[in-house]
Design an enzyme around this catalytic site. Structure first.
Site, PDB file in Angstrom:
ATOM      1  N   TYR A  33     -87.455 -41.522 -60.407  1.00 16.83           N
ATOM      2  CA  TYR A  33     -88.578 -40.874 -61.072  1.00 16.83           C
ATOM      3  C   TYR A  33     -89.341 -41.982 -61.789  1.00 16.83           C
ATOM      4  O   TYR A  33     -88.730 -42.805 -62.474  1.00 16.83           O
ATOM      5  CB  TYR A  33     -88.105 -39.858 -62.113  1.00 16.83           C
ATOM      6  CG  TYR A  33     -87.698 -38.514 -61.575  1.00 16.83           C
ATOM      7  CD1 TYR A  33     -88.639 -37.650 -61.037  1.00 16.83           C
ATOM      8  CD2 TYR A  33     -86.371 -38.088 -61.642  1.00 16.83           C
ATOM      9  CE1 TYR A  33     -88.269 -36.401 -60.561  1.00 16.83           C
ATOM     10  CE2 TYR A  33     -85.992 -36.848 -61.177  1.00 16.83           C
ATOM     11  CZ  TYR A  33     -86.950 -35.997 -60.636  1.00 16.83           C
ATOM     12  OH  TYR A  33     -86.585 -34.770 -60.171  1.00 16.83           O
TER      13      TYR A  33
ATOM     14  N   ASP B 261     -92.512 -34.504 -56.754  1.00 15.34           N
ATOM     15  CA  ASP B 261     -92.924 -33.096 -56.774  1.00 15.34           C
ATOM     16  C   ASP B 261     -92.819 -32.454 -58.151  1.00 15.34           C
ATOM     17  O   ASP B 261     -92.969 -31.246 -58.285  1.00 15.34           O
ATOM     18  CB  ASP B 261     -92.114 -32.275 -55.759  1.00 15.34           C
ATOM     19  CG  ASP B 261     -90.611 -32.450 -55.917  1.00 15.34           C
ATOM     20  OD1 ASP B 261     -90.178 -32.965 -56.968  1.00 15.34           O
ATOM     21  OD2 ASP B 261     -89.871 -32.069 -54.991  1.00 15.34           O
TER      22      ASP B 261
ATOM     23  N   HIS C 104     -88.686 -28.788 -54.763  1.00  9.53           N
ATOM     24  CA  HIS C 104     -87.774 -29.015 -55.893  1.00  9.53           C
ATOM     25  C   HIS C 104     -86.836 -27.826 -56.104  1.00  9.53           C
ATOM     26  O   HIS C 104     -86.493 -27.472 -57.237  1.00  9.53           O
ATOM     27  CB  HIS C 104     -88.556 -29.307 -57.171  1.00  9.53           C
ATOM     28  CG  HIS C 104     -87.887 -30.321 -58.056  1.00  9.53           C
ATOM     29  ND1 HIS C 104     -87.968 -31.670 -57.826  1.00  9.53           N
ATOM     30  CD2 HIS C 104     -87.114 -30.179 -59.152  1.00  9.53           C
ATOM     31  CE1 HIS C 104     -87.282 -32.317 -58.761  1.00  9.53           C
ATOM     32  NE2 HIS C 104     -86.750 -31.433 -59.567  1.00  9.53           N
TER      33      HIS C 104
END
Length: 440
Positions: free
Chosen positions: A238, A266, A350
């Site tokens: 991330y 996402d 997700h």
């Protein structure tokens, strides 16, 4: 230096925050603002024993990595420590269970839903909410599963199937099933061995694991837990608001021997996971000035929403490892990902945890097959997240291996019904999809 109960409890606010962990007392005041999960998480334990909260998420090595030596203030003896411990928080208590607390035998579990039921009973309420919740009304979470119910398999008969080959490859790495472990964070909430147990099970069963950016265990620990030195581990990324932390994540993954970087895109913001947030509304900072947040928002508070396609150029300059982009939700972005030269894409909403009503990955796959067939011939493998966490709960590595065994049996059985001996013999004609979506 021995510390008294009174000395510790006096440091219970944002201006002076001490916590006790395994009898050692740390001044974490300067660490509050840089804690990846936000200051609130630590302030809940200000002036208290934080051992249980720390151990449920982190490995012991993290203390020496995150805190300077000067943070250690001293130690508290066991008698004083017992006084320091609070009564359990009701939102963290486990679900009601029968008199017999032992989980069912693994052999009595015959499908993945069985593991989910056991996990629901054994996990703390807040952990269950974090693992299982979807965004808002959970329409996307449910539709992810419902999409597969629109598939009808077309069995073929008299095909003489003496053996089956379920192997495939992900980024050139062999896997014994078309299944991999999706990046799932905070696995230690399910079992004390966390992601290390997942790595051990994956290696022994011949699967590939993607290690979450928010893993409970360090990548070095996970690498040591592998079943063999050649077992691949992919690192999720991330992009952090502090880009230096993302650079360190990639560099550390390279040093540890990770085989690829999977950048997840996402969740530029965290979806409103209502079950998670409701259970945490009562959990606030000591001075009650902060709003209670769900585990998901706390964990993801450091993710940067200010990135665009140029982040792939930045990542390419940072590492030579293969790059996979996770979170493709439409054919247009699949085309852009191809144009930016990534080594793979993951179709994902997700798990229904980001934007509610986002279409299911299966529909995205059909979009790509219809409008950009040159990008893909079919899905190489399916990533599973929650089922691995649920099978970990109460059983550890053995539970994960039993769950994989069930998956293997189901895949092999359906290959026999379809009349194929290997995955490359599967064709779209064997599984027509019933939908009115966009003329597909």
């Amino acid at each position: 230096m021995k510390l008294t109960l009174q000395q510790i409890t006096g440091h219970n606010n944002q201006e002076s925050c001490w916590v006790a962990i395994h009898g050692a007392v740390y001044d974490v005041t300067e660490f509050l603002d840089s804690h990846p999960g936000g200051a609130t998480v630590i302030l809940r334990c200000a002036g208290k024993d934080a051992t249980e909260d720390f151990d449920s998420v982190h490995s012991p090595e993290l203390l020496s990595e995150a805190l300077p030596e000067t943070a250690l203030q001293g130690y508290i003896d066991s008698a004083e420590l017992d006084k320091l411990k609070d009564t359990p928080n009701t939102v963290n208590e486990k679900q009601p269970k029968s008199v017999d607390d032992s989980p069912p035998s693994l052999q009595s579990l015959i499908n993945l839903q069985d593991f989910e039921k056991v996990a629901h009973q054994s996990l703390r309420a807040t952990t269950w909410a974090y693992y299982s919740s979807g965004a808002d009304d959970e329409l996307s979470k449910r539709n992810n599963a419902l999409a597969y119910q629109k598939i009808s398999l077309r069995p073929r008969i008299l095909r003489n199937i003496p053996t089956m080959n379920t192997t495939t490859a992900i980024l050139g790495y062999s896997t014994s099933l078309p299944v991999y472990i999706s990046p799932v964070g905070l696995a230690k909430l399910a079992h004390s061995e966390g992601e290390c147990a997942l790595a051990a099970a994956a290696g022994k069963e011949g699967l590939v694991q993607v290690l979450a950016n928010g893993s409970s265990m360090t990548i070095e620990q996970v690498m040591r837990s592998r079943a063999s030195p050649n077992q691949p581990i992919f690192q999720q990324l991330y992009v952090n608001k502090d880009i230096r932390k993302s650079i360190e994540t990639v560099r550390r993954a390279e040093r540890a021997g990770a085989s690829a970087i999977w950048i997840t895109v996402d969740s530029p913001v965290v979806g409103k996971r209502e079950m998670d947030e409701r259970l945490n509304l009562a959990v606030t900072a000591t001075d009650h000035t902060e709003e209670g947040k769900g585990v998901a928002k706390i964990v993801a508070s450091s993710i940067s929403p200010f990135i665009d396609w140029e982040i792939l150029t930045w990542l390419r300059q940072l590492t030579d490892l293969p790059v996979v982009i996770k979170g493709i939700q439409c054919v247009e972005d699949a085309v852009l990902a191809y144009q930016h030269g990534v080594q793979g894409i993951v179709l994902s909403n997700h798990g229904g945890r980001s934007q509610d009503t986002a279409q299911s990955p299966l529909l995205t796959l059909l979009e790509i097959r219809k409008f950009a067939p040159h990008l893909i011939e079919g899905a190489t493998a399916v990533g599973l997240g929650r089922p691995f966490l649920f099978s970990l709960s109460g059983y550890g590595e053995k539970g994960v291996r039993r769950m994989i065994e069930i998956l293997r049996q189901e895949i092999e059985t359906n290959m026999v019904f379809l009349g194929v001996t290997s995955l490359d013999q599967l064709t779209p004609e064997m599984c027509p999809y019933k939908t009115s979506f966009a003329g597909i």
